[in-house]
Design an enzyme around this catalytic site. Structure first.
Site, short mmCIF file in Angstrom:
data_model
loop_
_atom_site.label_atom_id
_atom_site.label_comp_id
_atom_site.label_asym_id
_atom_site.label_seq_id
_atom_site.Cartn_x
_atom_site.Cartn_y
_atom_site.Cartn_z
N CYS A 146 0.87 -1.19 0.00
CA CYS A 146 0.00 0.00 0.00
C CYS A 146 0.90 1.23 0.00
CB CYS A 146 -0.93 0.00 1.21
SG CYS A 146 -1.90 -1.50 1.43
N ALA A 147 1.62 1.44 -1.09
CA ALA A 147 2.72 2.40 -1.13
C ALA A 147 2.27 3.86 -1.05
CB ALA A 147 3.55 2.19 -2.39
N GLY B 255 6.50 7.30 0.62
CA GLY B 255 7.44 7.67 1.67
C GLY B 255 8.21 6.49 2.24
N LYS B 256 7.49 5.44 2.61
CA LYS B 256 8.16 4.26 3.16
C LYS B 256 8.88 3.48 2.06
CE LYS B 256 4.94 3.85 7.04
NZ LYS B 256 4.04 4.94 6.63
N ASP C 249 -0.17 -0.02 -5.30
CA ASP C 249 -1.27 0.76 -4.75
C ASP C 249 -2.44 0.69 -5.72
OD1 ASP C 249 -1.34 2.86 -2.27
OD2 ASP C 249 -2.82 3.39 -3.79
N ASP D 49 1.16 -1.36 4.77
CA ASP D 49 0.88 -0.12 5.48
C ASP D 49 -0.59 0.20 5.22
OD1 ASP D 49 1.05 2.26 6.82
OD2 ASP D 49 2.13 3.31 5.24
N CYS E 228 -1.10 3.90 10.90
CA CYS E 228 -0.88 5.14 11.66
C CYS E 228 -2.08 5.37 12.56
CB CYS E 228 -0.63 6.33 10.73
SG CYS E 228 -1.90 6.60 9.48
#
Length: 460
Positions: A244-245, A249-250, A268, A315, A368
């Protein structure tokens, strides 16, 4: 702009935020782009006041409802000037002056409200704790379950504005050289506590104009997000998927940790985000990233690449409760799916992505969010139906990487603003048994491959 004109701009901006189904930061950007005549100092002042009011939404609304008023943008601005900014009503009347670019004069009803609020402060003894710490009703139960006795302390930390963190790109720089490069632009930066590549910047400098940023020496990334990438612990030459890019950032952090060697597939369902992320990959000088749009978490590509990757990062889309410092409006505005939709979606994504992990490889699940339903609950449910995976404690991952200190207690990475001064993050590292046999379903029954190919062609 005069102080009165700034105040009217805040009212206009809050009105647009209330009426536009987009995140507040996106609405603010559009608002200022359409008004380029507003100078930088005025933009900063207007944005800071608007964000302050968004951070005080529950408390200002409580006062207004206490006085029988509706929490309109104008009413919130009036209440904020008196209760939070501590201005006496006489001073506020000078701002609501009816001038050409200022707010209209207070109506008799507004004047009565101002008199009722005058001399009071933002907080009140009878104010409920959840209101005082700006916790919406939908999140209060889960947040109390997650934080226990630290509920108030952590929620208060989420009221602060987030610091500006950078991640040094090890392909192009190290901390020392990056700090020197930033200092040449008169930007002061200090090493972060937990991330060995993190820098915390003082203030809000215009980084987009700074050579160190334009040349890819640093990237903007919260320290907590950096630590999630470290939990992946990728090695040069490995095959890695960021399932799930998003904006990448990651992905950038993972690819840099691999020293540009091996392969990172950035997946994604939003192809446009991957396309925009390509510029970030280029600026960072990273050539081991392969963007791959997916039609859904069940895209046929997943089945065709089962058990081929050393690391798979999920993510997952989540409630974003850990990012409330940055997105205060997201507490109160339903701009995406709710928990009842997110939790089953997260489970489906995790289930599908797990197929990509090779024996002995690792599946890293991250959010998050600070809510148990999206974190520990998801891992417990997954492990119950997937005995081929076991939890690898984060402390063991850190030890393997030679880290000095571990920002975790227990098997998972749980980051919170009050304890770690980062955004709220959760990460679990799951390892697939090295000797696990291939099941009949995974081996690919007759026709599976043809069906996958046909489905992918049909999807375009």
């Amino acid at each position: 702009m005069t102080p009165a004109a700034r105040l009217q701009a805040v009212i206009d901006l809050l009105t647009e935020i209330d009426e536009t189904p987009r995140p507040a930061d996106a609405v603010m950007s559009a608002y200022f782009r359409a008004r380029r005549y507003i100078g930088s100092k005025d933009r900063t002042a207007v944005a800071q006041t608007a964000y302050a009011i968004l951070r005080r939404h529950a408390r200002l609304t409580w006062w207004l409802e206490r006085e029988g008023r509706t929490a309109t943008p104008r009413a919130r601005v009036l209440a904020n000037e008196i209760l939070a900014e501590g201005k006496p009503l006489a001073t506020v009347l000078e701002l609501f002056d009816g001038s050409k670019f200022g707010p209209a004069r207070l109506s008799p009803e507004e004047l009565a409200l101002g008199r009722a609020l005058d001399t009071h402060t933002l907080e009140h003894p009878s104010m409920p704790e959840a209101v005082r710490v700006e916790c919406p009703s939908w999140a209060e139960g889960p947040m109390r379950a997650a934080l226990g006795a630290q509920f108030a302390r952590e929620m208060e930390a989420l009221l602060d504005s987030a610091p500006l963190d950078l991640r040094v790109n090890p392909v192009k720089a190290n901390r020392e050289s990056a700090i020197k490069a930033l200092s040449r632009a008169r930007i002061q930066a200090q090493p972060t506590r937990w991330s060995p590549l993190g820098l915390r910047v003082q203030g809000r400098p215009p980084l987009a104009t700074v050579d160190a940023f334009k040349e890819g020496l640093v990237e903007i990334q919260d320290e907590g997000s950096q630590l999630v990438a470290f939990a992946v612990a990728p090695k040069p030459g490995q095959q890695v998927v960021d399932f799930c890019a998003g904006a990448g950032g990651k992905t950038l952090a993972i690819a840099a940790l691999m020293n540009n060697k091996g392969r990172v597939v950035a997946c994604d369902v939003l192809a446009g985000r991957l396309k925009r992320a390509a510029e970030r990959f280029r600026r960072a000088g990273l050539h081991n990233i392969e963007p791959h749009p997916l039609t859904s978490e069940r895209d046929p590509w997943v089945k065709r690449h089962k058990r081929k990757f050393d690391r798979v990062l999920v993510d997952a889309p989540c409630s974003g409760t850990g990012t409330w410092r940055r997105n205060p409006d997201s507490r109160w505005r339903a701009l995406g799916p709710g928990l009842d939709q997110l939790v089953p979606l997260q489970a489906s994504i995790l289930e599908s992505a797990s197929r990509l992990v090779k024996p002995g490889g690792r599946l890293i699940y991250a959010t998050c969010s600070m809510l148990p339903e999206e974190n520990e609950g998801q891992i417990a449910a997954f492990l119950e139906s997937h005995p081929e995976f076991t939890v690898k404690p984060v402390a063991e991952v850190w030890a393997e990487e030679g880290a000095d200190s571990v920002p975790a207690e227990g098997p998972y990475l749980r980051l919170t603003p009050a304890r770690h001064d980062t955004d709220g993050f959760f990460a679990a590292v799951l390892e697939r048994k090295a000797d696990e046999p291939v099941t009949a379903a995974e081996s690919g029954a007759a026709g599976d491959g043809a069906e996958d190919d046909a489905a992918e062609l049909a999807a375009g």
